[in-house]
Write a protein that holds these residues in place. Sequence first.
Motif, PDB file in Angstrom:
ATOM      1  N   ALA A 249      60.431  81.713   7.141  1.00 29.01           N
ATOM      2  CA  ALA A 249      61.735  81.852   7.791  1.00 29.01           C
ATOM      3  C   ALA A 249      62.784  81.590   6.719  1.00 29.01           C
ATOM      4  O   ALA A 249      62.708  80.592   6.005  1.00 29.01           O
ATOM      5  CB  ALA A 249      61.865  80.842   8.925  1.00 29.01           C
TER       6      ALA A 249
ATOM      7  N   ILE B 179      64.913  78.031   2.386  1.00 27.07           N
ATOM      8  CA  ILE B 179      63.770  77.836   3.305  1.00 27.07           C
ATOM      9  C   ILE B 179      63.567  76.371   3.687  1.00 27.07           C
ATOM     10  O   ILE B 179      62.847  76.079   4.642  1.00 27.07           O
ATOM     11  CB  ILE B 179      62.450  78.405   2.744  1.00 27.07           C
ATOM     12  N   GLY B 180      64.186  75.452   2.925  1.00 26.91           N
ATOM     13  CA  GLY B 180      63.939  74.045   3.235  1.00 26.91           C
ATOM     14  C   GLY B 180      64.951  73.132   2.578  1.00 26.91           C
ATOM     15  O   GLY B 180      65.656  73.521   1.642  1.00 26.91           O
ATOM     16  N   LYS B 181      65.027  71.915   3.119  1.00 29.35           N
ATOM     17  CA  LYS B 181      65.926  70.902   2.557  1.00 29.35           C
ATOM     18  C   LYS B 181      65.297  69.533   2.835  1.00 29.35           C
ATOM     19  O   LYS B 181      64.911  69.256   3.977  1.00 29.35           O
ATOM     20  CB  LYS B 181      67.298  71.031   3.233  1.00 29.35           C
TER      21      LYS B 181
ATOM     22  N   TRP C 257      66.661  74.022  10.222  1.00 26.57           N
ATOM     23  CA  TRP C 257      67.050  74.562  11.535  1.00 26.57           C
ATOM     24  C   TRP C 257      65.978  74.204  12.548  1.00 26.57           C
ATOM     25  O   TRP C 257      64.869  73.790  12.181  1.00 26.57           O
ATOM     26  CB  TRP C 257      67.195  76.092  11.454  1.00 26.57           C
TER      27      TRP C 257
ATOM     28  N   ARG D 130      51.496  71.288  -1.769  1.00 26.12           N
ATOM     29  CA  ARG D 130      51.399  69.901  -1.275  1.00 26.12           C
ATOM     30  C   ARG D 130      52.646  69.484  -0.497  1.00 26.12           C
ATOM     31  O   ARG D 130      52.570  68.773   0.501  1.00 26.12           O
ATOM     32  CB  ARG D 130      51.167  68.955  -2.464  1.00 26.12           C
ATOM     33  N   GLU D 131      53.831  69.929  -0.942  1.00 22.82           N
ATOM     34  CA  GLU D 131      55.072  69.524  -0.249  1.00 22.82           C
ATOM     35  C   GLU D 131      55.151  70.137   1.144  1.00 22.82           C
ATOM     36  O   GLU D 131      55.630  69.498   2.086  1.00 22.82           O
ATOM     37  CB  GLU D 131      56.301  69.938  -1.073  1.00 22.82           C
ATOM     38  N   THR D 132      54.712  71.360   1.264  1.00 20.34           N
ATOM     39  CA  THR D 132      54.725  71.998   2.592  1.00 20.34           C
ATOM     40  C   THR D 132      53.750  71.273   3.515  1.00 20.34           C
ATOM     41  O   THR D 132      54.060  71.007   4.688  1.00 20.34           O
ATOM     42  CB  THR D 132      54.399  73.499   2.465  1.00 20.34           C
TER      43      THR D 132
ATOM     44  N   LEU E  67      47.346  73.317  -2.028  1.00 18.22           N
ATOM     45  CA  LEU E  67      47.341  73.423  -3.494  1.00 18.22           C
ATOM     46  C   LEU E  67      48.015  72.199  -4.084  1.00 18.22           C
ATOM     47  O   LEU E  67      49.110  71.808  -3.648  1.00 18.22           O
ATOM     48  CB  LEU E  67      48.108  74.662  -3.953  1.00 18.22           C
TER      49      LEU E  67
ATOM     50  N   ARG F 270      48.026  69.994  -8.146  1.00 11.05           N
ATOM     51  CA  ARG F 270      47.407  69.641  -9.432  1.00 11.05           C
ATOM     52  C   ARG F 270      47.233  68.138  -9.532  1.00 11.05           C
ATOM     53  O   ARG F 270      46.516  67.653 -10.391  1.00 11.05           O
ATOM     54  CB  ARG F 270      48.280  70.143 -10.595  1.00 11.05           C
TER      55      ARG F 270
ATOM     56  N   TYR G  99      54.797  81.020  -2.738  1.00 12.56           N
ATOM     57  CA  TYR G  99      55.233  82.385  -2.383  1.00 12.56           C
ATOM     58  C   TYR G  99      55.327  83.246  -3.649  1.00 12.56           C
ATOM     59  O   TYR G  99      54.915  84.400  -3.658  1.00 12.56           O
ATOM     60  CB  TYR G  99      56.602  82.364  -1.702  1.00 12.56           C
TER      61      TYR G  99
ATOM     62  N   THR H 192      65.373  74.480  -1.393  1.00 14.32           N
ATOM     63  CA  THR H 192      64.169  75.274  -1.650  1.00 14.32           C
ATOM     64  C   THR H 192      64.442  76.695  -1.164  1.00 14.32           C
ATOM     65  O   THR H 192      65.019  76.865  -0.080  1.00 14.32           O
ATOM     66  CB  THR H 192      62.956  74.683  -0.875  1.00 14.32           C
TER      67      THR H 192
HETATM   68  N1  LIG Z   1      61.214  78.203   5.963  1.00 11.42           N
HETATM   69  C1  LIG Z   1      59.915  78.332   5.777  1.00 11.42           C
HETATM   70  O1  LIG Z   1      59.292  79.281   6.244  1.00 11.42           O
HETATM   71  C2  LIG Z   1      59.184  77.300   4.974  1.00 11.42           C
HETATM   72  C3  LIG Z   1      57.817  77.468   4.702  1.00 11.42           C
HETATM   73  C4  LIG Z   1      57.192  76.491   3.921  1.00 11.42           C
HETATM   74  C5  LIG Z   1      57.886  75.389   3.441  1.00 11.42           C
HETATM   75  N2  LIG Z   1      59.209  75.280   3.745  1.00 11.42           N
HETATM   76  C6  LIG Z   1      59.993  74.169   3.218  1.00 11.42           C
HETATM   77  O2  LIG Z   1      59.870  74.201   1.798  1.00 11.42           O
HETATM   78  C7  LIG Z   1      59.854  72.871   1.280  1.00 11.42           C
HETATM   79  C8  LIG Z   1      58.532  72.650   0.547  1.00 11.42           C
HETATM   80  O3  LIG Z   1      58.343  73.674  -0.407  1.00 11.42           O
HETATM   81  P1  LIG Z   1      58.385  73.398  -1.990  1.00 11.42           P
HETATM   82  O4  LIG Z   1      58.605  74.715  -2.647  1.00 11.42           O
HETATM   83  O5  LIG Z   1      59.344  72.295  -2.257  1.00 11.42           O
HETATM   84  O6  LIG Z   1      56.953  72.807  -2.290  1.00 11.42           O
HETATM   85  P2  LIG Z   1      55.463  73.384  -2.100  1.00 11.42           P
HETATM   86  O7  LIG Z   1      55.304  74.678  -2.805  1.00 11.42           O
HETATM   87  O8  LIG Z   1      55.063  73.308  -0.687  1.00 11.42           O
HETATM   88  O9  LIG Z   1      54.661  72.246  -2.860  1.00 11.42           O
HETATM   89  C9  LIG Z   1      54.841  72.078  -4.242  1.00 11.42           C
HETATM   90  C10 LIG Z   1      53.620  71.393  -4.772  1.00 11.42           C
HETATM   91  O10 LIG Z   1      52.445  72.168  -4.451  1.00 11.42           O
HETATM   92  C11 LIG Z   1      51.558  72.148  -5.534  1.00 11.42           C
HETATM   93  N3  LIG Z   1      51.431  73.518  -6.051  1.00 11.42           N
HETATM   94  C12 LIG Z   1      52.297  74.558  -5.885  1.00 11.42           C
HETATM   95  N4  LIG Z   1      51.836  75.658  -6.504  1.00 11.42           N
HETATM   96  C13 LIG Z   1      50.656  75.307  -7.052  1.00 11.42           C
HETATM   97  C14 LIG Z   1      49.696  76.004  -7.821  1.00 11.42           C
HETATM   98  N5  LIG Z   1      49.841  77.308  -8.157  1.00 11.42           N
HETATM   99  N6  LIG Z   1      48.600  75.336  -8.233  1.00 11.42           N
HETATM  100  C15 LIG Z   1      48.420  74.025  -7.919  1.00 11.42           C
HETATM  101  N7  LIG Z   1      49.290  73.313  -7.195  1.00 11.42           N
HETATM  102  C16 LIG Z   1      50.400  73.947  -6.781  1.00 11.42           C
HETATM  103  C17 LIG Z   1      52.105  71.172  -6.543  1.00 11.42           C
HETATM  104  O11 LIG Z   1      51.606  69.912  -6.118  1.00 11.42           O
HETATM  105  P3  LIG Z   1      51.367  68.661  -7.130  1.00 11.42           P
HETATM  106  O12 LIG Z   1      52.733  68.158  -7.454  1.00 11.42           O
HETATM  107  O13 LIG Z   1      50.540  67.719  -6.330  1.00 11.42           O
HETATM  108  O14 LIG Z   1      50.653  69.233  -8.313  1.00 11.42           O
HETATM  109  C18 LIG Z   1      53.611  71.264  -6.283  1.00 11.42           C
HETATM  110  O15 LIG Z   1      54.329  70.133  -6.706  1.00 11.42           O
HETATM  111  C19 LIG Z   1      60.024  71.959   2.486  1.00 11.42           C
HETATM  112  O16 LIG Z   1      61.416  71.717   2.665  1.00 11.42           O
HETATM  113  C20 LIG Z   1      59.519  72.801   3.647  1.00 11.42           C
HETATM  114  O17 LIG Z   1      60.095  72.412   4.878  1.00 11.42           O
HETATM  115  C21 LIG Z   1      59.861  76.199   4.494  1.00 11.42           C
END
Ligand SMILES: NC(=O)c1ccc[n+]([C@@H]2O[C@H](COP(=O)([O-])OP(=O)(O)OC[C@H]3O[C@@H](n4cnc5c(N)ncnc54)[C@H](OP(=O)(O)O)[C@@H]3O)[C@@H](O)[C@H]2O)c1
Length: 185
Positions: free
Chosen positions: A12, A19-21, A27, A56-58, A77, A79, A122, A145
Amino acid sequence: MAQKLPVFCIAAVASNRGIGKDRRLPWKLDGDLRMFSRLTKETRTPEKQNAVVMGRETWLSIPSRHRPLRDRVNVVLSRSLEEPPDGVRLYHGFQEAIDSLQSDECRDKIETIWVVGGSSVYEAALCICDRIYLTHIEKEFDCDTFFPVFDTQLFQPASVDPRVPKDIKAENDVSYRFCVYERQQ
Ligand SMILES: NC(=O)c1ccc[n+]([C@@H]2O[C@H](COP(=O)([O-])OP(=O)(O)OC[C@H]3O[C@@H](n4cnc5c(N)ncnc54)[C@H](OP(=O)(O)O)[C@@H]3O)[C@@H](O)[C@H]2O)c1
């Protein structure tokens, strides 16, 4: 060679691509969450499940009472994590996760691989995914994000999924619409 599992991104996205905060969705759109749940859960073959692949953050952004996401193979995912959270398959790289899910062993149990965020996941998935399911939220939100910019020649809107309505939805004074983009071969 056996058919590969389809890989779909789903997100979304606000009008500023946010997508995120603060590890949350900025929302509250129940209709969008219901669509996410339906699309990522439903399978044509009852004995199969879909996989949801996330960073991991998601994973941490999902309220603990809803994790792992029910009736789906949860793939995280990271590391840095050494042990998988309960009920989760942990991988240290995106391609490693996809290769494992596309293996003969998993292909018998999984129908579709849904990539559910966040940003860098993504970004990696856009190189290989077959479709992008986007909920376009017609409002800017303060976000930290963002969804990556993608090639709109390569991914074009397509009526390929009858579950996805075309009309504009509105909730809490926010309009949004679902759109599916299909990779052009
Ligand atoms: N609107 C939407 O549809 C939607 C969907 C999803 C998430 N969100 C929002 O997005 C935010 C989270 O997303 P984000 O981008 O900050 O984090 P994220 O991609 O969910 O997580 C980041 C972490 O994932 C791991 N990672 C990512 N890519 C990797 C890879 N290729 N190989 C190994 N590990 C990998 C790493 O963890 P390590 O640090 O442990 O290595 C990295 O620090 C939140 O606010 C959430 O609410 C929104």
